[in-house]
Design a protein around this motif. Structure first.
Motif, PDB file in Angstrom:
ATOM      1  N   ALA A 248      46.904   8.522 -25.831  1.00 16.93           N
ATOM      2  CA  ALA A 248      45.618   8.128 -26.404  1.00 16.93           C
ATOM      3  C   ALA A 248      44.542   8.193 -25.333  1.00 16.93           C
ATOM      4  O   ALA A 248      44.819   7.976 -24.148  1.00 16.93           O
ATOM      5  CB  ALA A 248      45.691   6.721 -26.998  1.00 16.93           C
TER       6      ALA A 248
ATOM      7  N   THR B 273      37.542   8.344 -29.536  1.00 14.10           N
ATOM      8  CA  THR B 273      38.964   8.178 -29.253  1.00 14.10           C
ATOM      9  C   THR B 273      39.720   9.406 -29.740  1.00 14.10           C
ATOM     10  O   THR B 273      39.256  10.121 -30.644  1.00 14.10           O
ATOM     11  CB  THR B 273      39.556   6.933 -29.946  1.00 14.10           C
ATOM     12  OG1 THR B 273      39.357   7.050 -31.360  1.00 14.10           O
ATOM     13  CG2 THR B 273      38.889   5.651 -29.446  1.00 14.10           C
TER      14      THR B 273
ATOM     15  N   TYR C 252      44.068  10.882 -30.164  1.00 17.61           N
ATOM     16  CA  TYR C 252      45.472  10.481 -30.138  1.00 17.61           C
ATOM     17  C   TYR C 252      46.376  11.709 -30.223  1.00 17.61           C
ATOM     18  O   TYR C 252      46.030  12.713 -30.852  1.00 17.61           O
ATOM     19  CB  TYR C 252      45.791   9.567 -31.321  1.00 17.61           C
ATOM     20  CG  TYR C 252      44.974   8.295 -31.346  1.00 17.61           C
ATOM     21  CD1 TYR C 252      43.754   8.240 -32.010  1.00 17.61           C
ATOM     22  CD2 TYR C 252      45.411   7.164 -30.669  1.00 17.61           C
ATOM     23  CE1 TYR C 252      42.994   7.083 -32.005  1.00 17.61           C
ATOM     24  CE2 TYR C 252      44.658   5.996 -30.659  1.00 17.61           C
ATOM     25  CZ  TYR C 252      43.446   5.968 -31.337  1.00 17.61           C
ATOM     26  OH  TYR C 252      42.693   4.827 -31.324  1.00 17.61           O
TER      27      TYR C 252
ATOM     28  N   LYS D 116      49.388   9.231 -33.973  1.00 15.92           N
ATOM     29  CA  LYS D 116      48.222   9.065 -34.826  1.00 15.92           C
ATOM     30  C   LYS D 116      48.566   8.212 -36.049  1.00 15.92           C
ATOM     31  O   LYS D 116      49.593   8.418 -36.694  1.00 15.92           O
ATOM     32  CB  LYS D 116      47.722  10.457 -35.254  1.00 15.92           C
ATOM     33  CG  LYS D 116      46.244  10.559 -35.505  1.00 15.92           C
ATOM     34  CD  LYS D 116      45.819  12.009 -35.662  1.00 15.92           C
ATOM     35  CE  LYS D 116      45.771  12.732 -34.352  1.00 15.92           C
ATOM     36  NZ  LYS D 116      45.251  14.112 -34.465  1.00 15.92           N
TER      37      LYS D 116
ATOM     38  N   SER E 252      46.415   2.466 -31.579  1.00 19.10           N
ATOM     39  CA  SER E 252      44.957   2.355 -31.507  1.00 19.10           C
ATOM     40  C   SER E 252      44.552   1.993 -30.091  1.00 19.10           C
ATOM     41  O   SER E 252      45.033   1.001 -29.529  1.00 19.10           O
ATOM     42  CB  SER E 252      44.466   1.290 -32.491  1.00 19.10           C
ATOM     43  OG  SER E 252      43.070   1.120 -32.381  1.00 19.10           O
TER      44      SER E 252
ATOM     45  N   SER F  34      41.549   0.920 -27.384  1.00 21.10           N
ATOM     46  CA  SER F  34      40.245   0.259 -27.353  1.00 21.10           C
ATOM     47  C   SER F  34      39.948  -0.147 -25.915  1.00 21.10           C
ATOM     48  O   SER F  34      40.822  -0.097 -25.044  1.00 21.10           O
ATOM     49  CB  SER F  34      40.235  -0.969 -28.269  1.00 21.10           C
ATOM     50  OG  SER F  34      41.214  -1.915 -27.858  1.00 21.10           O
TER      51      SER F  34
END
Lengths: 105, 117
Positions: free
Chosen positions: B49, B58, B60, B65, B69, B71
């Motif tokens: 990622a 972002t 992936y 995917k 996630s 962040s």
């Protein structure tokens, strides 16, 4: 972009020359890096822009090539050079690595 | 000096979740794209990622995917990887890495994720 490294494993004696290859599925210009990884350690940037050696690496390491064909040469292998070597293109998103070449004794 | 320190790895059952964290120091964190790169046992490196410097972009790997996630919190110099629906093939060392002009010039030591019942 798919990066293909060859050979998968390279068996070399100390003091010999090692030549590692990396091929890109399309041109990446000179936006190609090499990384060295030793067992149990994170990879470490070795070469950038296809031929610029990173700080701390000796002159026996050299990189060449552009477009789709690249070479990493270790002119006279030392014991500390054995390990894994990866190429990575940064010309396009997503960034991609080759599958690696293991340099072994 | 740039420092990246990962945490949060461990043993998780198939189907479970885990959150990895990466603490960054020694540079202006909000200037750099950050990556999570993983390495399965005996395998090569894979970009899992990526997150842009401001967090607005972002990407992936296809293999993660919809399940992972990424962040970041630029006020805390932290990047995170929330992993869900974990599978055996997600087992790997997960490295946090800084990108500078395309190059991954700084890496953490990695954190091991083991997926097993």
């Amino acid at each position: 972009i798919v990066m293909t490294q060859s050979p998968g494993t390279l068996s070399v004696s100390p003091g010999e020359r090692a030549t590692l290859s990396c091929r890109a599925s399309q041109s990446v210009s000179s936006n190609l890096a090499w990384y060295q990884q030793k067992p149990g350690q994170a990879p470490r940037l070795l070469i950038s822009d296809a031929s610029t050696r990173a700080t701390g690496f000796p002159a026996r390491f050299s990189g060449s090539g552009s477009g789709t064909e690249f070479t990493l040469t270790i002119s006279s292998l030392q014991s500390e050079d054995f390990g894994l070597y990866y190429c990575q293109q940064y010309n396009n998103w997503p960034r991609t690595f080759g599958q690696g070449t293991k340099v072994e004794i | 000096e740039v420092h990246l320190v990962e945490s949060g790895g461990g043993l998780v059952q198939p189907g479970g979740s885990l959150r990895l964290s990466c603490a960054a120091s020694g540079f202006t964190f909000s200037d750099n794209t950050m990556h999570w790169v993983r390495q399965a046992p005996g395998k090569g490196l894979e970009f899992a990622a990526t997150i842009s410097a401001d967090g607005g972009g972002t990407s992936y790997a296809d293999s993660v995917k919809g399940r992972f996630s990424i962040s970041r919190d630029n006020s805390k110099n932290m990047v995170y990887l929330q992993m869900g629906s974990l599978r055996a093939d997600d087992m790997a060392v997960y490295y946090c890495a800084r990108e500078s002009w395309g190059l991954l010039d700084s890496w953490g030591r990695g954190t091991l994720v083991t997926v097993s019942s």
